[in-house]
Write a protein that holds these residues in place. Structure first.
Motif, PDB file in Angstrom:
ATOM      1  N   TYR A 168      23.242  -0.659  -5.957  1.00 26.90           N
ATOM      2  CA  TYR A 168      22.106  -0.340  -5.403  1.00 26.90           C
ATOM      3  C   TYR A 168      21.862   1.156  -5.697  1.00 26.90           C
ATOM      4  N   PHE A 169      20.456   1.586  -5.920  1.00 27.28           N
ATOM      5  CA  PHE A 169      20.237   2.961  -6.342  1.00 27.28           C
ATOM      6  C   PHE A 169      19.112   3.340  -5.413  1.00 27.28           C
ATOM      7  N   ARG A 170      18.975   4.595  -5.219  1.00 30.91           N
ATOM      8  CA  ARG A 170      18.017   5.378  -4.373  1.00 30.91           C
ATOM      9  C   ARG A 170      17.338   6.462  -5.413  1.00 30.91           C
ATOM     10  N   ALA A 171      15.849   6.087  -5.524  1.00 27.88           N
ATOM     11  CA  ALA A 171      15.229   7.125  -6.423  1.00 27.88           C
ATOM     12  C   ALA A 171      14.478   7.949  -5.372  1.00 27.88           C
ATOM     13  N   THR A 172      14.340   9.320  -5.426  1.00 26.26           N
ATOM     14  CA  THR A 172      13.823  10.166  -4.847  1.00 26.26           C
ATOM     15  C   THR A 172      12.465  11.154  -5.319  1.00 26.26           C
ATOM     16  N   ASN A 173      12.588  10.996  -6.843  1.00 20.38           N
ATOM     17  CA  ASN A 173      11.503  11.647  -7.419  1.00 20.38           C
ATOM     18  C   ASN A 173      11.417  10.929  -8.710  1.00 20.38           C
ATOM     19  N   ASN A 174      10.630  11.348  -9.532  1.00 18.39           N
ATOM     20  CA  ASN A 174      10.387  10.854 -10.685  1.00 18.39           C
ATOM     21  C   ASN A 174      11.663  10.697 -11.937  1.00 18.39           C
ATOM     22  N   GLU A 175      12.210  11.876 -11.782  1.00 22.09           N
ATOM     23  CA  GLU A 175      13.514  12.081 -12.807  1.00 22.09           C
ATOM     24  C   GLU A 175      14.465  11.082 -12.312  1.00 22.09           C
ATOM     25  N   LYS A 176      14.672  11.044 -10.828  1.00 19.51           N
ATOM     26  CA  LYS A 176      15.933  10.069 -10.595  1.00 19.51           C
ATOM     27  C   LYS A 176      15.632   8.636 -10.757  1.00 19.51           C
ATOM     28  N   LEU A 177      14.272   8.305 -10.628  1.00 18.99           N
ATOM     29  CA  LEU A 177      13.852   6.921 -11.173  1.00 18.99           C
ATOM     30  C   LEU A 177      14.076   6.417 -12.671  1.00 18.99           C
ATOM     31  N   ASN A 228       1.907   9.036  -8.137  1.00 25.85           N
ATOM     32  CA  ASN A 228       2.437   8.388  -7.050  1.00 25.85           C
ATOM     33  C   ASN A 228       3.257   7.311  -7.386  1.00 25.85           C
ATOM     34  N   ARG A 229       3.799   6.651  -6.313  1.00 26.53           N
ATOM     35  CA  ARG A 229       4.936   5.844  -6.629  1.00 26.53           C
ATOM     36  C   ARG A 229       4.859   4.807  -7.637  1.00 26.53           C
ATOM     37  N   LEU A 230       3.631   4.003  -7.488  1.00 25.68           N
ATOM     38  CA  LEU A 230       3.400   3.007  -8.134  1.00 25.68           C
ATOM     39  C   LEU A 230       3.270   3.366  -9.701  1.00 25.68           C
ATOM     40  N   ALA A 283       0.608  -1.367  -0.040  1.00 22.80           N
ATOM     41  CA  ALA A 283       0.161   0.062  -0.063  1.00 22.80           C
ATOM     42  C   ALA A 283       0.867   1.377  -0.153  1.00 22.80           C
ATOM     43  N   SER A 284       2.146   1.547   0.896  1.00 24.90           N
ATOM     44  CA  SER A 284       2.965   2.469   0.622  1.00 24.90           C
ATOM     45  C   SER A 284       3.495   2.802  -0.832  1.00 24.90           C
ATOM     46  N   MET A 285       3.185   1.900  -1.808  1.00 24.61           N
ATOM     47  CA  MET A 285       3.527   2.457  -3.118  1.00 24.61           C
ATOM     48  C   MET A 285       2.633   3.263  -3.811  1.00 24.61           C
ATOM     49  N   LEU A 286       1.362   3.612  -3.024  1.00 22.40           N
ATOM     50  CA  LEU A 286       0.630   4.766  -3.509  1.00 22.40           C
ATOM     51  C   LEU A 286       0.997   6.071  -2.673  1.00 22.40           C
ATOM     52  N   ALA A 287       2.113   5.995  -2.038  1.00 25.50           N
ATOM     53  CA  ALA A 287       2.396   7.339  -1.642  1.00 25.50           C
ATOM     54  C   ALA A 287       2.587   8.336  -2.824  1.00 25.50           C
ATOM     55  N   ARG A 288       2.149   9.748  -2.416  1.00 20.87           N
ATOM     56  CA  ARG A 288       2.207  10.719  -3.546  1.00 20.87           C
ATOM     57  C   ARG A 288       3.410  11.743  -3.473  1.00 20.87           C
ATOM     58  N   ASP A 289       4.671  11.133  -2.916  1.00 18.90           N
ATOM     59  CA  ASP A 289       5.773  12.024  -3.155  1.00 18.90           C
ATOM     60  C   ASP A 289       6.459  11.945  -4.532  1.00 18.90           C
ATOM     61  N   GLY A 327      12.879  11.920   4.180  1.00 20.28           N
ATOM     62  CA  GLY A 327      12.044  12.588   5.217  1.00 20.28           C
ATOM     63  C   GLY A 327      10.513  12.017   5.266  1.00 20.28           C
ATOM     64  N   ASN A 328       9.411  12.844   4.782  1.00 22.88           N
ATOM     65  CA  ASN A 328       7.999  12.453   5.111  1.00 22.88           C
ATOM     66  C   ASN A 328       7.552  12.347   3.876  1.00 22.88           C
ATOM     67  N   ALA A 329       6.402  11.409   3.560  1.00 24.40           N
ATOM     68  CA  ALA A 329       5.615  11.528   2.317  1.00 24.40           C
ATOM     69  C   ALA A 329       4.219  11.349   2.669  1.00 24.40           C
ATOM     70  N   LEU A 330       3.333  11.887   1.547  1.00 27.19           N
ATOM     71  CA  LEU A 330       1.937  11.763   1.977  1.00 27.19           C
ATOM     72  C   LEU A 330       1.432  10.198   1.481  1.00 27.19           C
ATOM     73  N   SER A 331       1.365   9.447   2.746  1.00 30.11           N
ATOM     74  CA  SER A 331       1.056   8.029   2.485  1.00 30.11           C
ATOM     75  C   SER A 331      -0.311   7.579   2.904  1.00 30.11           C
TER      76      SER A 331
END
Length: 334
Positions: free
Chosen positions: A272-281, A112-114, A102-108, A233-237
């Protein structure tokens, strides 16, 4: 005229420089090429200009052109038709393991992530025409959405159809997702086997320890790239369900077990990679795409069509015309 031509012996074109001294010699000697008669006066002679005398330089031009066309023929002009045939020497089998908790629906991510993951993953699949790709989904448990296949349309449609539902048990079973992916690839005869595991949480469900799953990947020589999805940090989840069945959203701390994901990648030879936004992903998938390239062997077939014969025949024709004119029409001027 020569736009589509190639020349096998282009060095012969240097012979065209011989035309320059030939032209200079002609102009220097042209007044001495006719017989001369010196007399004291032209009185009593009827002077009439001759057209043939004015056309006599045509003979020199014919010989000059004949020599030029002969040089072009010696340079061996030809056209070439190139056909290519490619064969996949080193195919790559890839399984994309995607977290469906369900956390993949977070809106950061937008929207959303998904949805962001789906969009980038579809583009990744479409850019891998020579590889086989499969799809595994996991939350509190895991299952194979699409076995490895060379039909990219099937994989793309499967990605588009991914939606969150409560059929899967809640939680994030990273070990189960990795183990299911290994199971999809263990019998593959591809020379390179890769898992791209994407999650936004920590391992808190499932019956398989991620370290055990990682050891299985190493045993079957399967490289694993891991991606942690979530802003810093925090995300709307999603934090609960409303009476109408929709999710209630609230700010939640983003928790990703980066140490575990880094360890899995290191143990299996991945990254390993860390994606923090759409562009980074999107950049991460592009980097993985550049790191994992199929080796393509390309065969080229050249079909040459020789074109020197028309030039040689044209040179011969000009020489014959020169000889005929010299001993017929211009005979009295030689």
């Amino acid at each position: 005229m020569f736009a589509n031509y190639t020349f096998e012996n282009p060095g012969f074109f240097w012979l065209l420089l011989l035309l320059l001294p030939a032209i200079a010699w002609y102009f220097w000697k042209r007044k001495r090429q006719s017989a001369e008669l010196k007399i004291s006066s032209l009185k009593g002679f009827k002077v009439k200009s001759s057209l043939l005398a004015k056309l006599k330089p045509v003979l020199f031009i014919l010989r000059l052109l004949a020599l030029a066309f002969l040089i072009v023929a010696m340079a061996r002009p030809r056209t070439v038709d190139v056909t290519t045939q490619s064969s996949n020497v080193r195919g790559i089998d890839i399984v994309m393991a995607i977290d469906l908790s369900a956390s993949m629906l977070a809106r950061d991510f937008k929207p959303n992530r998904l949805e962001a993951v789906k969009e980038v993953a579809i583009e990744f699949v479409e850019n891998r025409p020579n590889d086989r790709i499969g799809l595994v989904l996991f939350a509190g448990e895991s299952f194979t959405k699409t076995p490895i296949t060379s039909d990219k349309g099937i994989v793309s449609r499967a990605l588009k159809d991914i939606e969150y539902n409560n059929v899967l048990q809640g939680g994030t079973a990273i070990g189960s997702g990795l183990a299911t992916s290994v199971n999809r690839l263990k019998d593959s005869d591809a020379k390179s086997k890769v898992i791209i595991l994407l999650t936004d949480g920590v391992n808190n469900a499932g019956f398989i320890d991620p370290k055990i799953a990682s050891e299985l990947a190493v045993e079957f020589d399967i490289k694993t790239y891991t991606i942690g999805v979530g802003s810093n940090g925090n995300a709307l989840s999603p934090v609960g369900m409303l009476p109408n069945g929709r999710f209630q959203y609230g700010m939640q701390k983003v928790e990703i077990d980066e140490a575990l994901l880094q360890q899995i990648a290191a143990d299996t030879g991945g990254k390993y990679f860390r994606a923090t936004n759409n562009e980074k992903l999107e950049e991460i998938y592009e980097e993985i795409d550049s790191l994992e390239k199929s080796e393509i062997e390309e065969f080229r077939y050249y079909n040459y069509d020789e074109k020197f014969r028309p030039f040689a025949l044209l040179a011969l024709g000009l020489l014959m015309l020169d000889i005929i004119l010299r001993y017929t029409l211009f005979r009295s001027f030689i």
